[in-house]
Design a protein around this motif. Structure first.
Motif, PDB file in Angstrom:
ATOM      1  N   ASP B  94       0.815  -1.222   0.000  1.00 47.36           N
ATOM      2  CA  ASP B  94       0.000   0.000   0.000  1.00 47.36           C
ATOM      3  C   ASP B  94       0.847   1.269   0.000  1.00 47.36           C
ATOM      4  OD1 ASP B  94      -2.424  -1.288  -0.042  1.00 47.36           O
ATOM      5  OD2 ASP B  94      -2.863  -1.030   2.075  1.00 47.36           O
ATOM      6  N   VAL B  95       1.988   1.242   0.700  1.00 48.25           N
ATOM      7  CA  VAL B  95       2.730   2.492   0.910  1.00 48.25           C
ATOM      8  C   VAL B  95       4.019   2.640   0.108  1.00 48.25           C
ATOM      9  CG1 VAL B  95       1.746   2.690   3.232  1.00 48.25           C
ATOM     10  CG2 VAL B  95       4.029   1.698   2.951  1.00 48.25           C
TER      11      VAL B  95
ATOM     12  N   SER C   7       0.626   6.236  -3.200  1.00 49.69           N
ATOM     13  CA  SER C   7       1.332   5.480  -2.157  1.00 49.69           C
ATOM     14  C   SER C   7       1.846   6.421  -1.067  1.00 49.69           C
ATOM     15  CB  SER C   7       2.501   4.691  -2.763  1.00 49.69           C
ATOM     16  OG  SER C   7       2.014   3.765  -3.714  1.00 49.69           O
ATOM     17  N   ILE C  10      -1.037   7.538   1.094  1.00 46.43           N
ATOM     18  CA  ILE C  10      -1.463   6.442   1.968  1.00 46.43           C
ATOM     19  C   ILE C  10      -0.470   6.275   3.114  1.00 46.43           C
ATOM     20  CG2 ILE C  10      -1.881   3.943   2.096  1.00 46.43           C
ATOM     21  CD1 ILE C  10      -2.913   4.083  -0.794  1.00 46.43           C
ATOM     22  N   LYS C  11       0.810   6.387   2.788  1.00 47.12           N
ATOM     23  CA  LYS C  11       1.817   6.265   3.848  1.00 47.12           C
ATOM     24  C   LYS C  11       1.607   7.344   4.909  1.00 47.12           C
ATOM     25  CE  LYS C  11       6.474   5.249   3.490  1.00 47.12           C
ATOM     26  NZ  LYS C  11       7.826   5.564   3.013  1.00 47.12           N
ATOM     27  N   ALA C  13      -1.140   8.854   5.682  1.00 52.55           N
ATOM     28  CA  ALA C  13      -2.349   8.532   6.452  1.00 52.55           C
ATOM     29  C   ALA C  13      -2.063   7.403   7.453  1.00 52.55           C
ATOM     30  CB  ALA C  13      -3.473   8.117   5.501  1.00 52.55           C
ATOM     31  N   TYR C  14      -1.303   6.401   7.022  1.00 54.07           N
ATOM     32  CA  TYR C  14      -0.989   5.283   7.922  1.00 54.07           C
ATOM     33  C   TYR C  14      -0.145   5.770   9.100  1.00 54.07           C
ATOM     34  CZ  TYR C  14      -2.746   1.610   4.714  1.00 54.07           C
ATOM     35  OH  TYR C  14      -3.541   0.788   3.951  1.00 54.07           O
ATOM     36  N   LEU C  15       0.794   6.666   8.811  1.00 53.38           N
ATOM     37  CA  LEU C  15       1.622   7.207   9.899  1.00 53.38           C
ATOM     38  C   LEU C  15       0.763   8.026  10.864  1.00 53.38           C
ATOM     39  CD1 LEU C  15       4.844   8.140   7.885  1.00 53.38           C
ATOM     40  CD2 LEU C  15       4.691   6.431   9.722  1.00 53.38           C
ATOM     41  N   SER C  17      -2.360   7.468  11.533  1.00 52.48           N
ATOM     42  CA  SER C  17      -3.112   6.487  12.327  1.00 52.48           C
ATOM     43  C   SER C  17      -2.238   5.904  13.431  1.00 52.48           C
ATOM     44  CB  SER C  17      -3.622   5.351  11.436  1.00 52.48           C
ATOM     45  OG  SER C  17      -4.645   5.823  10.586  1.00 52.48           O
ATOM     46  N   LEU C  18      -0.981   5.586  13.094  1.00 51.33           N
ATOM     47  CA  LEU C  18      -0.077   4.995  14.086  1.00 51.33           C
ATOM     48  C   LEU C  18       0.181   5.951  15.241  1.00 51.33           C
ATOM     49  CD1 LEU C  18       2.541   3.164  11.825  1.00 51.33           C
ATOM     50  CD2 LEU C  18       0.835   2.113  13.331  1.00 51.33           C
ATOM     51  N   ARG C  22      -4.921  10.678  13.355  1.00 48.80           N
ATOM     52  CA  ARG C  22      -5.776  10.649  12.168  1.00 48.80           C
ATOM     53  C   ARG C  22      -7.171  11.153  12.491  1.00 48.80           C
ATOM     54  NH1 ARG C  22      -5.652  10.353   6.650  1.00 48.80           N
ATOM     55  NH2 ARG C  22      -7.578   9.440   5.892  1.00 48.80           N
ATOM     56  N   GLY C  24     -10.075  11.352  10.088  1.00 43.95           N
ATOM     57  CA  GLY C  24     -10.960  11.209   8.938  1.00 43.95           C
ATOM     58  C   GLY C  24     -10.277  11.560   7.638  1.00 43.95           C
ATOM     59  N   ASP C  25     -10.968  11.276   6.539  1.00 41.57           N
ATOM     60  CA  ASP C  25     -10.445  11.538   5.198  1.00 41.57           C
ATOM     61  C   ASP C  25     -10.094  13.008   5.013  1.00 41.57           C
ATOM     62  OD1 ASP C  25     -10.876   8.892   4.591  1.00 41.57           O
ATOM     63  OD2 ASP C  25     -12.704   9.237   3.442  1.00 41.57           O
ATOM     64  N   ARG C  26      -9.075  13.267   4.215  1.00 45.51           N
ATOM     65  CA  ARG C  26      -8.691  14.646   3.894  1.00 45.51           C
ATOM     66  C   ARG C  26      -9.042  14.949   2.444  1.00 45.51           C
ATOM     67  NH1 ARG C  26      -3.558  16.163   7.117  1.00 45.51           N
ATOM     68  NH2 ARG C  26      -3.285  17.564   5.344  1.00 45.51           N
ATOM     69  N   GLU C  29      -6.860  13.633  -0.222  1.00 49.07           N
ATOM     70  CA  GLU C  29      -6.926  12.187  -0.464  1.00 49.07           C
ATOM     71  C   GLU C  29      -8.046  11.859  -1.453  1.00 49.07           C
ATOM     72  OE1 GLU C  29      -5.268  11.238   4.044  1.00 49.07           O
ATOM     73  OE2 GLU C  29      -7.395  10.976   3.573  1.00 49.07           O
ATOM     74  N   ARG C 124      -5.920  -1.742  -4.691  1.00 47.99           N
ATOM     75  CA  ARG C 124      -6.400  -0.890  -3.591  1.00 47.99           C
ATOM     76  C   ARG C 124      -7.791  -0.375  -3.943  1.00 47.99           C
ATOM     77  NH1 ARG C 124      -0.682   2.345  -3.114  1.00 47.99           N
ATOM     78  NH2 ARG C 124      -1.272   2.856  -5.250  1.00 47.99           N
TER      79      ARG C 124
ATOM     80  N   LEU D  80      -4.848   0.507   8.967  1.00 46.78           N
ATOM     81  CA  LEU D  80      -3.715   0.122   8.137  1.00 46.78           C
ATOM     82  C   LEU D  80      -4.010  -1.199   7.429  1.00 46.78           C
ATOM     83  CD1 LEU D  80      -2.380   1.898  10.597  1.00 46.78           C
ATOM     84  CD2 LEU D  80      -0.264   1.208   9.488  1.00 46.78           C
ATOM     85  N   ARG D  82      -6.462  -3.043   3.925  1.00 51.04           N
ATOM     86  CA  ARG D  82      -7.063  -2.744   2.629  1.00 51.04           C
ATOM     87  C   ARG D  82      -8.542  -2.395   2.736  1.00 51.04           C
ATOM     88  NH1 ARG D  82      -4.397  -4.603  -2.644  1.00 51.04           N
ATOM     89  NH2 ARG D  82      -2.687  -3.155  -2.232  1.00 51.04           N
ATOM     90  N   PRO D 110      -7.404   5.664   2.148  1.00 47.62           N
ATOM     91  CA  PRO D 110      -7.772   6.963   2.724  1.00 47.62           C
ATOM     92  C   PRO D 110      -8.441   7.823   1.655  1.00 47.62           C
ATOM     93  CG  PRO D 110      -5.555   6.353   3.409  1.00 47.62           C
ATOM     94  CD  PRO D 110      -5.985   5.343   2.394  1.00 47.62           C
TER      95      PRO D 110
END
Lengths: 158, 158, 158, 158
Positions: B94-95, C7, C10-11, C13-15, C17-18, C22, C24-26, C29, C124, D80, D82, D110
């Motif tokens: 994904d990333v 990608s 998405i990275k 957004a994943y960061l 979340s971690l 996060r 919600g959607d931006r 995106e 995806r 994180l 799909r 996202p």
């Protein structure tokens, strides 16, 4: 070993992961997998090949006192999926109610060899084993499957 | 070996399955997997453990002339999924954009041991290997991972 | 809009979340999804029903200047899976190389109605839409699919 | 409506698909989904947001006489993956034993908006609904979720 105990152990493991405190599998988790397999009362094998079924049934019968039946539906369509062995197990889970599901099929893309997988009543993966492609190593199918079942069980100490 | 050749081989295999004419993996399919691995130019390893990364990188470097990088994002959250090793590979897919993704993590439920998986640029599973639970067999992590990588490659004749 | 930009988004957004940051959607995106769809050069529709294909092709043609083709392989086997529409899209991804894949099929179990899904070159999920079961509401298939495509596009502002 | 009835209906549908005789959802299948939802005794909602939980609980309470509980574990890590909404449902399935699981989360990448999904005790998908991205349409979260639950139920005639 009921569903509930396994679910509780999984919840504890998930909470450990969320807190960053998880340090690999714990002996009691492997024990819970063993108990789930040994205490099964009904097992569905996701194959409609009588020979493969017998090999699997014979080995599993030594470990647990369960009704073991073959699925009466062709699971070959699972070959058009990303993980055919897993997809076969999920077809069995969809159409039969059992304590364990055992499936065997291709691991991934054509050429990727095979996987044997043991799932519980909710489709959770308890153990598995892999064989290289039959195009690589020519052993009889029966012997190959025998190895796979034993290997999957050995991985969790059975 | 481009994506296109692999996609064509997969399509032929899928058509064989639909016609009921499929009889197991073919040598050319295993060869296509080998070529996909050997011709990779960029590989992403879905771990952020420097030690694990080095073991994997060293072995893979002998087979292909690729840029091999570690993912710079924590993939431990994948432990809250049904197939953590696969989930880690999909996070990497994904990333990052790469020709191959290598992930290592738990196979299934806590206690089910570990899986190392090699995916292509579309997330298709090329090969994999399994280890029993660390709670069962206490070997050093480095040696274990070394075995897993070699085993995954050996399964497709590399 | 290349794979790389998506990608990277998405990275990020994943960061987020971690880190627990996060929210919600931006907008950027959603914009990236729109651009991925509009800039597609090759699109594969995972159906082999000429009528369904034409409805989808007509609507998509208004948005992007792409070669749009129908998959030449029967994807009905995907009906033996947990998410048939998604499974159809993955079959298309496995056998064809394209920028976008559009699949339509059952959402879940028999009776659960249908889903239309748009995936990118890596599988995806960019957007989707749902229809209730045809057993509930009897509309012509063409009109239904037209609504679904438009609804999937509208969800991301197209 | 027990697991067994639903499994039997699914088996029949799968056999119809294998024979090429399947022609869309049947009224009795939608009825079986309705009965599965209405007869639930324990429902787990895969959120740890008290507000979202209450909205869902209120609507579901009108349809079935069940104990409805919130999962006591953070499912945000599913972002994180799909299909985050599906992944949240599967986390709930892994850690709790219930008749139904209701999850709400992102549909795909996202920016792809949200999905609300209702799964049964085996993780089979009974119904779902989608909302566009919050970046597109700014409605209050409570109203949005209320619509989603009602929409998911309406799709199967509830």
């Amino acid at each position: 070993m009921g569903n509930r105990d396994l679910s509780n152990l999984i919840k504890r493991a998930y909470l450990q992961s969320l807190k960053g405190e998880r340090e690999g599998d714990r002996e009691e988790e492997v024990e819970a997998i063993r108990e789930t397999i040994k205490s099964a009362k009904k097992i569905v094998v996701a194959t409609n090949n009588e020979k493969k079924f017998k090999v699997i049934k014979n080995i599993i019968s030594e470990i647990c006192d369960a009704e073991i039946k073959m699925i009466d539906l062709d699971t070959k369509v699972a070959d058009l999926s990303r993980m055919p062995a897993i997809a076969k197990g999920l077809i069995a889970l969809d159409v039969e109610d059992a304590d364990l599901y055992i499936a065997r099929g291709r691991l991934g893309v054509p050429g990727s060899g095979s996987m044997l997988v043991i799932m519980d009543s909710k489709g959770r993966i308890l153990t598995a084993s892999l064989s290289e492609s039959s195009a690589i190593h020519k052993e009889s199918l029966e012997r190959r499957i025998e190895k796979e079942v034993k290997d999957a069980l050995r991985r969790v100490g059975l």
